[in-house]
Design a protein around this motif. Structure first.
Motif, PDB file in Angstrom:
ATOM      1  N   MET A  48     -43.939  63.199 -43.978  1.00  0.00           N
ATOM      2  CA  MET A  48     -43.695  62.088 -43.054  1.00  0.00           C
ATOM      3  C   MET A  48     -43.165  62.602 -41.711  1.00  0.00           C
ATOM      4  SD  MET A  48     -41.993  59.295 -45.656  1.00  0.00           S
ATOM      5  CE  MET A  48     -41.594  58.136 -44.355  1.00  0.00           C
ATOM      6  N   PRO A  49     -43.675  62.066 -40.599  1.00  0.00           N
ATOM      7  CA  PRO A  49     -43.213  62.537 -39.289  1.00  0.00           C
ATOM      8  C   PRO A  49     -41.786  62.110 -38.948  1.00  0.00           C
ATOM      9  CG  PRO A  49     -44.780  60.738 -39.028  1.00  0.00           C
ATOM     10  CD  PRO A  49     -44.754  61.077 -40.490  1.00  0.00           C
ATOM     11  N   ASP A  50     -41.280  61.048 -39.582  1.00  0.00           N
ATOM     12  CA  ASP A  50     -39.928  60.578 -39.275  1.00  0.00           C
ATOM     13  C   ASP A  50     -38.886  61.074 -40.280  1.00  0.00           C
ATOM     14  OD1 ASP A  50     -40.883  59.020 -41.340  1.00  0.00           O
ATOM     15  OD2 ASP A  50     -39.996  57.157 -40.597  1.00  0.00           O
ATOM     16  N   VAL A  51     -39.253  62.079 -41.072  1.00  0.00           N
ATOM     17  CA  VAL A  51     -38.328  62.704 -42.017  1.00  0.00           C
ATOM     18  C   VAL A  51     -38.443  64.215 -41.861  1.00  0.00           C
ATOM     19  CG1 VAL A  51     -37.657  62.975 -44.442  1.00  0.00           C
ATOM     20  CG2 VAL A  51     -38.642  60.806 -43.667  1.00  0.00           C
ATOM     21  N   GLU A  52     -37.304  64.883 -41.806  1.00  0.00           N
ATOM     22  CA  GLU A  52     -37.275  66.346 -41.754  1.00  0.00           C
ATOM     23  C   GLU A  52     -36.563  66.827 -43.020  1.00  0.00           C
ATOM     24  OE1 GLU A  52     -37.699  70.073 -39.368  1.00  0.00           O
ATOM     25  OE2 GLU A  52     -38.819  68.266 -39.821  1.00  0.00           O
ATOM     26  N   VAL A  53     -37.326  67.446 -43.916  1.00  0.00           N
ATOM     27  CA  VAL A  53     -36.771  68.003 -45.145  1.00  0.00           C
ATOM     28  C   VAL A  53     -36.644  69.502 -44.936  1.00  0.00           C
ATOM     29  CG1 VAL A  53     -37.030  68.286 -47.640  1.00  0.00           C
ATOM     30  CG2 VAL A  53     -37.920  66.222 -46.535  1.00  0.00           C
ATOM     31  N   LEU A  54     -35.428  70.011 -45.108  1.00  0.00           N
ATOM     32  CA  LEU A  54     -35.168  71.435 -44.911  1.00  0.00           C
ATOM     33  C   LEU A  54     -34.692  72.090 -46.195  1.00  0.00           C
ATOM     34  CD1 LEU A  54     -33.238  71.414 -41.500  1.00  0.00           C
ATOM     35  CD2 LEU A  54     -35.685  71.748 -41.904  1.00  0.00           C
ATOM     36  N   VAL A  55     -34.979  73.379 -46.296  1.00  0.00           N
ATOM     37  CA  VAL A  55     -34.423  74.203 -47.365  1.00  0.00           C
ATOM     38  C   VAL A  55     -33.752  75.406 -46.722  1.00  0.00           C
ATOM     39  CG1 VAL A  55     -36.081  73.485 -49.131  1.00  0.00           C
ATOM     40  CG2 VAL A  55     -36.576  75.496 -47.731  1.00  0.00           C
ATOM     41  N   ALA A  56     -32.730  75.902 -47.390  1.00  0.00           N
ATOM     42  CA  ALA A  56     -32.055  77.135 -46.972  1.00  0.00           C
ATOM     43  C   ALA A  56     -32.372  78.196 -48.010  1.00  0.00           C
ATOM     44  CB  ALA A  56     -30.550  76.913 -46.885  1.00  0.00           C
ATOM     45  N   GLU A  57     -32.782  79.352 -47.537  1.00  0.00           N
ATOM     46  CA  GLU A  57     -33.097  80.476 -48.424  1.00  0.00           C
ATOM     47  C   GLU A  57     -32.071  81.581 -48.249  1.00  0.00           C
ATOM     48  OE1 GLU A  57     -36.974  82.065 -47.750  1.00  0.00           O
ATOM     49  OE2 GLU A  57     -38.005  80.290 -48.517  1.00  0.00           O
ATOM     50  N   ILE A  58     -31.693  82.168 -49.368  1.00  0.00           N
ATOM     51  CA  ILE A  58     -30.874  83.376 -49.374  1.00  0.00           C
ATOM     52  C   ILE A  58     -31.647  84.410 -50.174  1.00  0.00           C
ATOM     53  CG2 ILE A  58     -28.723  84.443 -50.142  1.00  0.00           C
ATOM     54  CD1 ILE A  58     -27.337  81.755 -49.678  1.00  0.00           C
ATOM     55  N   ASP A  59     -31.971  85.513 -49.533  1.00  0.00           N
ATOM     56  CA  ASP A  59     -32.749  86.583 -50.170  1.00  0.00           C
ATOM     57  C   ASP A  59     -34.027  86.060 -50.817  1.00  0.00           C
ATOM     58  OD1 ASP A  59     -30.818  88.478 -49.409  1.00  0.00           O
ATOM     59  OD2 ASP A  59     -29.640  88.104 -51.229  1.00  0.00           O
ATOM     60  N   GLY A  60     -34.712  85.160 -50.115  1.00  0.00           N
ATOM     61  CA  GLY A  60     -35.980  84.633 -50.592  1.00  0.00           C
ATOM     62  C   GLY A  60     -35.881  83.543 -51.638  1.00  0.00           C
ATOM     63  N   GLU A  61     -34.670  83.182 -52.039  1.00  0.00           N
ATOM     64  CA  GLU A  61     -34.460  82.127 -53.042  1.00  0.00           C
ATOM     65  C   GLU A  61     -33.980  80.862 -52.343  1.00  0.00           C
ATOM     66  OE1 GLU A  61     -31.483  81.069 -56.801  1.00  0.00           O
ATOM     67  OE2 GLU A  61     -31.132  82.859 -55.609  1.00  0.00           O
ATOM     68  N   ILE A  62     -34.555  79.724 -52.720  1.00  0.00           N
ATOM     69  CA  ILE A  62     -34.095  78.458 -52.157  1.00  0.00           C
ATOM     70  C   ILE A  62     -32.714  78.154 -52.735  1.00  0.00           C
ATOM     71  CG2 ILE A  62     -34.522  75.986 -51.924  1.00  0.00           C
ATOM     72  CD1 ILE A  62     -37.505  76.581 -52.086  1.00  0.00           C
ATOM     73  N   ALA A  63     -31.735  78.075 -51.834  1.00  0.00           N
ATOM     74  CA  ALA A  63     -30.341  77.905 -52.239  1.00  0.00           C
ATOM     75  C   ALA A  63     -29.811  76.511 -51.962  1.00  0.00           C
ATOM     76  CB  ALA A  63     -29.467  78.938 -51.521  1.00  0.00           C
ATOM     77  N   GLY A  64     -30.453  75.776 -51.046  1.00  0.00           N
ATOM     78  CA  GLY A  64     -29.947  74.462 -50.697  1.00  0.00           C
ATOM     79  C   GLY A  64     -30.999  73.638 -49.988  1.00  0.00           C
ATOM     80  N   SER A  65     -30.671  72.358 -49.795  1.00  0.00           N
ATOM     81  CA  SER A  65     -31.626  71.434 -49.193  1.00  0.00           C
ATOM     82  C   SER A  65     -30.898  70.298 -48.493  1.00  0.00           C
ATOM     83  CB  SER A  65     -32.545  70.845 -50.274  1.00  0.00           C
ATOM     84  OG  SER A  65     -31.784  70.056 -51.179  1.00  0.00           O
ATOM     85  N   GLY A  66     -31.681  69.542 -47.735  1.00  0.00           N
ATOM     86  CA  GLY A  66     -31.179  68.338 -47.096  1.00  0.00           C
ATOM     87  C   GLY A  66     -32.293  67.706 -46.291  1.00  0.00           C
ATOM     88  N   TYR A  67     -32.137  66.432 -45.968  1.00  0.00           N
ATOM     89  CA  TYR A  67     -33.116  65.789 -45.105  1.00  0.00           C
ATOM     90  C   TYR A  67     -32.419  64.882 -44.105  1.00  0.00           C
ATOM     91  CZ  TYR A  67     -33.133  61.171 -47.498  1.00  0.00           C
ATOM     92  OH  TYR A  67     -32.802  59.948 -48.017  1.00  0.00           O
ATOM     93  N   ALA A  68     -33.119  64.634 -43.020  1.00  0.00           N
ATOM     94  CA  ALA A  68     -32.736  63.608 -42.050  1.00  0.00           C
ATOM     95  C   ALA A  68     -33.925  62.666 -41.941  1.00  0.00           C
ATOM     96  CB  ALA A  68     -32.403  64.221 -40.698  1.00  0.00           C
ATOM     97  N   ARG A  69     -33.636  61.392 -41.977  1.00  0.00           N
ATOM     98  CA  ARG A  69     -34.689  60.381 -41.921  1.00  0.00           C
ATOM     99  C   ARG A  69     -34.346  59.381 -40.832  1.00  0.00           C
ATOM    100  NH1 ARG A  69     -36.691  56.594 -47.008  1.00  0.00           N
ATOM    101  NH2 ARG A  69     -38.487  55.756 -45.927  1.00  0.00           N
ATOM    102  N   ILE A  70     -35.297  59.132 -39.960  1.00  0.00           N
ATOM    103  CA  ILE A  70     -35.070  58.167 -38.886  1.00  0.00           C
ATOM    104  C   ILE A  70     -35.151  56.760 -39.465  1.00  0.00           C
ATOM    105  CG2 ILE A  70     -35.940  57.251 -36.697  1.00  0.00           C
ATOM    106  CD1 ILE A  70     -37.022  60.078 -36.133  1.00  0.00           C
ATOM    107  N   LYS A  71     -34.121  55.970 -39.165  1.00  0.00           N
ATOM    108  CA  LYS A  71     -34.076  54.592 -39.646  1.00  0.00           C
ATOM    109  C   LYS A  71     -33.828  53.663 -38.469  1.00  0.00           C
ATOM    110  CE  LYS A  71     -32.766  54.452 -44.257  1.00  0.00           C
ATOM    111  NZ  LYS A  71     -31.817  53.977 -45.244  1.00  0.00           N
TER     112      LYS A  71
END
Length: 151
Positions: A48-71
């Protein structure tokens, strides 16, 4: 640490993170349905263009996540028409305390600013003191307490 936009290939890990969030929040909300439940449509959010889903990687492993959604702001008494809602904030237990959450929030703040928005909101259970401290560390302030009664 690398913070990047999530891709459909990340979905298996992201779905595990979602269940981690649900399990962590169950003690705070007795009204949640029994498993299996889902909070998000992550597959859709990633595209979706109005949502940004991010992941954080440490040493190539996904360690965390979060999103921002326009409302859209439906309340005519605020000075903004749209805002960003943050959600899906999760850090794997073995990576907590390494600044993962802060890095994801900073990148989400940047994305929100690039969208021309100046307001970011989120919800957190009042008993979830660790999450509240993390959000306050990122600059968030408590605004209102929602109250309810079960009949």
């Amino acid at each position: 640490m690398l913070v990047r936009k999530a891709t459909p290939e990340d979905l298996p890990v992201l779905l595990q993170f979602e269940q981690g969030i649900i399990n962590a929040e169950r003690p705070f909300d007795s009204t949640l349905l029994p498993d299996p439940i889902s909070y998000y449509n992550l597959e859709k959010f990633i595209t979706m263009p109005d949502v940004e889903v991010l992941v954080a990687e440490i040493d190539g492993e996904i360690a965390g996540s979060g999103y921002a959604r326009i409302k859209k702001n439906d309340n005519t008494y605020y000075d903004f028409e749209e805002y960003a809602y943050l959600g899906f904030m999760y850090v794997k237990p073995e990576h907590r305390g390494k600044g993962v959450n802060q890095a994801v929030i900073e990148e989400l703040k940047n994305w929100v600013a690039q969208q021309g928005l100046a307001e970011i909101r989120l919800e957190v259970y009042s008993e979830n003191t660790d999450a509240i401290k993390a959000y306050q560390k990122a600059g968030f302030e408590k605004r209102m307490v929602e109250m309810r009664i079960r009949l």
